[in-house]
Design a protein around this motif. Sequence first.
Motif, PDB file in Angstrom:
ATOM      1  N   ILE A 152       0.843  -1.197   0.000  1.00  0.00           N
ATOM      2  CA  ILE A 152       0.000   0.000   0.000  1.00  0.00           C
ATOM      3  C   ILE A 152       0.876   1.245   0.000  1.00  0.00           C
ATOM      4  N   HIS A 153       1.959   1.208   0.775  1.00  0.00           N
ATOM      5  CA  HIS A 153       2.912   2.318   0.831  1.00  0.00           C
ATOM      6  C   HIS A 153       3.515   2.569  -0.552  1.00  0.00           C
ATOM      7  N   LEU A 154       3.807   1.506  -1.272  1.00  0.00           N
ATOM      8  CA  LEU A 154       4.382   1.622  -2.612  1.00  0.00           C
ATOM      9  C   LEU A 154       3.382   2.253  -3.586  1.00  0.00           C
ATOM     10  N   ARG A 155       2.116   1.818  -3.521  1.00  0.00           N
ATOM     11  CA  ARG A 155       1.099   2.375  -4.407  1.00  0.00           C
ATOM     12  C   ARG A 155       0.889   3.857  -4.138  1.00  0.00           C
ATOM     13  N   ALA A 156       0.905   4.240  -2.857  1.00  0.00           N
ATOM     14  CA  ALA A 156       0.738   5.650  -2.504  1.00  0.00           C
ATOM     15  C   ALA A 156       1.893   6.485  -3.051  1.00  0.00           C
ATOM     16  N   THR A 157       3.097   5.946  -2.966  1.00  0.00           N
ATOM     17  CA  THR A 157       4.268   6.666  -3.472  1.00  0.00           C
ATOM     18  C   THR A 157       4.179   6.866  -4.985  1.00  0.00           C
ATOM     19  N   LYS A 158       3.669   5.865  -5.676  1.00  0.00           N
ATOM     20  CA  LYS A 158       3.493   5.978  -7.134  1.00  0.00           C
ATOM     21  C   LYS A 158       2.496   7.082  -7.475  1.00  0.00           C
ATOM     22  N   ILE A 159       1.417   7.171  -6.694  1.00  0.00           N
ATOM     23  CA  ILE A 159       0.416   8.217  -6.933  1.00  0.00           C
ATOM     24  C   ILE A 159       1.024   9.595  -6.733  1.00  0.00           C
ATOM     25  N   ILE A 160       1.759   9.759  -5.639  1.00  0.00           N
ATOM     26  CA  ILE A 160       2.346  11.060  -5.311  1.00  0.00           C
ATOM     27  C   ILE A 160       3.302  11.518  -6.412  1.00  0.00           C
ATOM     28  N   HIS A 161       4.093  10.596  -6.962  1.00  0.00           N
ATOM     29  CA  HIS A 161       5.113  10.957  -7.947  1.00  0.00           C
ATOM     30  C   HIS A 161       4.652  10.743  -9.391  1.00  0.00           C
ATOM     31  N   GLY A 162       3.372  10.433  -9.560  1.00  0.00           N
ATOM     32  CA  GLY A 162       2.837  10.301 -10.901  1.00  0.00           C
ATOM     33  C   GLY A 162       3.394   9.136 -11.683  1.00  0.00           C
ATOM     34  N   LEU A 163       3.746   8.063 -11.001  1.00  0.00           N
ATOM     35  CA  LEU A 163       4.292   6.881 -11.659  1.00  0.00           C
ATOM     36  C   LEU A 163       3.164   5.896 -11.974  1.00  0.00           C
ATOM     37  N   SER A 164       3.354   5.088 -12.987  1.00  0.00           N
ATOM     38  CA  SER A 164       2.331   4.118 -13.364  1.00  0.00           C
ATOM     39  C   SER A 164       2.283   2.975 -12.358  1.00  0.00           C
ATOM     40  N   ARG A 165       1.172   2.258 -12.326  1.00  0.00           N
ATOM     41  CA  ARG A 165       1.013   1.139 -11.401  1.00  0.00           C
ATOM     42  C   ARG A 165       1.980   0.009 -11.696  1.00  0.00           C
ATOM     43  N   GLU A 166       2.451  -0.053 -12.948  1.00  0.00           N
ATOM     44  CA  GLU A 166       3.354  -1.127 -13.348  1.00  0.00           C
ATOM     45  C   GLU A 166       4.807  -0.858 -12.966  1.00  0.00           C
ATOM     46  N   THR A 167       5.103   0.334 -12.466  1.00  0.00           N
ATOM     47  CA  THR A 167       6.482   0.678 -12.108  1.00  0.00           C
ATOM     48  C   THR A 167       6.977  -0.250 -10.992  1.00  0.00           C
ATOM     49  N   CYS A 168       8.138  -0.868 -11.198  1.00  0.00           N
ATOM     50  CA  CYS A 168       8.655  -1.809 -10.208  1.00  0.00           C
ATOM     51  C   CYS A 168       9.206  -1.063  -8.990  1.00  0.00           C
ATOM     52  N   SER A 169       9.314  -1.773  -7.882  1.00  0.00           N
ATOM     53  CA  SER A 169       9.720  -1.143  -6.625  1.00  0.00           C
ATOM     54  C   SER A 169      11.136  -0.577  -6.694  1.00  0.00           C
ATOM     55  N   SER A 170      12.036  -1.247  -7.409  1.00  0.00           N
ATOM     56  CA  SER A 170      13.415  -0.741  -7.507  1.00  0.00           C
ATOM     57  C   SER A 170      13.459   0.594  -8.227  1.00  0.00           C
ATOM     58  N   GLU A 171      12.597   0.745  -9.239  1.00  0.00           N
ATOM     59  CA  GLU A 171      12.548   2.019  -9.962  1.00  0.00           C
ATOM     60  C   GLU A 171      11.932   3.110  -9.086  1.00  0.00           C
ATOM     61  N   VAL A 172      10.922   2.740  -8.319  1.00  0.00           N
ATOM     62  CA  VAL A 172      10.315   3.711  -7.394  1.00  0.00           C
ATOM     63  C   VAL A 172      11.348   4.162  -6.373  1.00  0.00           C
ATOM     64  N   ARG A 173      12.149   3.214  -5.886  1.00  0.00           N
ATOM     65  CA  ARG A 173      13.169   3.548  -4.894  1.00  0.00           C
ATOM     66  C   ARG A 173      14.166   4.573  -5.441  1.00  0.00           C
ATOM     67  N   SER A 174      14.575   4.415  -6.683  1.00  0.00           N
ATOM     68  CA  SER A 174      15.559   5.323  -7.271  1.00  0.00           C
ATOM     69  C   SER A 174      14.934   6.635  -7.722  1.00  0.00           C
ATOM     70  N   THR A 175      13.685   6.581  -8.203  1.00  0.00           N
ATOM     71  CA  THR A 175      13.037   7.781  -8.731  1.00  0.00           C
ATOM     72  C   THR A 175      12.452   8.653  -7.627  1.00  0.00           C
ATOM     73  N   ALA A 176      11.797   8.017  -6.661  1.00  0.00           N
ATOM     74  CA  ALA A 176      11.065   8.764  -5.635  1.00  0.00           C
ATOM     75  C   ALA A 176      11.724   8.695  -4.262  1.00  0.00           C
ATOM     76  N   LEU A 177      12.922   8.109  -4.174  1.00  0.00           N
ATOM     77  CA  LEU A 177      13.606   7.950  -2.887  1.00  0.00           C
ATOM     78  C   LEU A 177      12.692   7.242  -1.889  1.00  0.00           C
ATOM     79  N   TRP A 178      12.008   6.207  -2.377  1.00  0.00           N
ATOM     80  CA  TRP A 178      11.046   5.450  -1.561  1.00  0.00           C
ATOM     81  C   TRP A 178      11.776   4.521  -0.611  1.00  0.00           C
ATOM     82  N   ASN A 179      11.326   4.472   0.633  1.00  0.00           N
ATOM     83  CA  ASN A 179      11.877   3.559   1.632  1.00  0.00           C
ATOM     84  C   ASN A 179      10.759   2.658   2.153  1.00  0.00           C
ATOM     85  N   PRO A 180      11.024   1.377   2.336  1.00  0.00           N
ATOM     86  CA  PRO A 180       9.985   0.472   2.843  1.00  0.00           C
ATOM     87  C   PRO A 180       9.609   0.802   4.278  1.00  0.00           C
TER      88      PRO A 180
END
Length: 218
Positions: free
Chosen positions: A170-198
């Motif tokens: 759920i945290h990952l999906r919320a981060t994708k929404i905030i940064h305008g990323l698609s639902r298919e974006t993998c977690s590693s890409e979210v981590r590098s693009t949005a500085l996402w932390n688990p």
Amino acid sequence: MLFSIFVRDLAESIMSGEPYLFADDTTIYTISENIDDIIHTLQSILDQVYTWCLSNRLVTHDSKSEAMIISNQTFTVPLPCLRYGDCNIEYKASHNCLGLTIDDRLSWHDHTKNVCDYFSKKGAVLNWIKFLPKPVLQTIYYRSILPSVWYSIVVWGLCSEPLLEDIDGIHLRATKIIHGLSRETCSSEVRSTALWNPIISFYIKRPLNSSFNIYNGT
């Protein structure tokens, strides 16, 4: 404040077990390897609380009183009945105590399920307001939503990995929404693009921050 002053000597009247009072909630517990000793001590405490309430003309909510035995054992016979005055105290497999859902195995399964339910509803709100600027969405998420999710995470953060993964999803999906990323974006890409932390990273930081503040007296 007046009620806290009124009941402050309740703990002093209990000669066995450990009572904890917070506002108008009272929690009593005892620890033993023998279930008979536990039941005997709990009943003794209940009798003492009942006597104190009678002496001080304080009416309790018997229907809200519950008991729970936390153990890794499975009891094959019914546990002895606990009584408060003329009322039986019902045994429960889980109980909400000050915002934490504690279960009788300390698995935190029920608590993480409640967190996921809350998190999903709040995550849906982000989807409705995703047209707002990213800094605004980040402020709403990190100041209004996440604090309720990681509430007392130092207590339940060591639950099983699959339970944390449910919250992380759920945290990952919320981060994708905030940064305008698609639902298919993998977690590693979210981590590098949005500085996402688990979520586990918040569990690690909380004790460290608390230790730092205690050490520095802040």
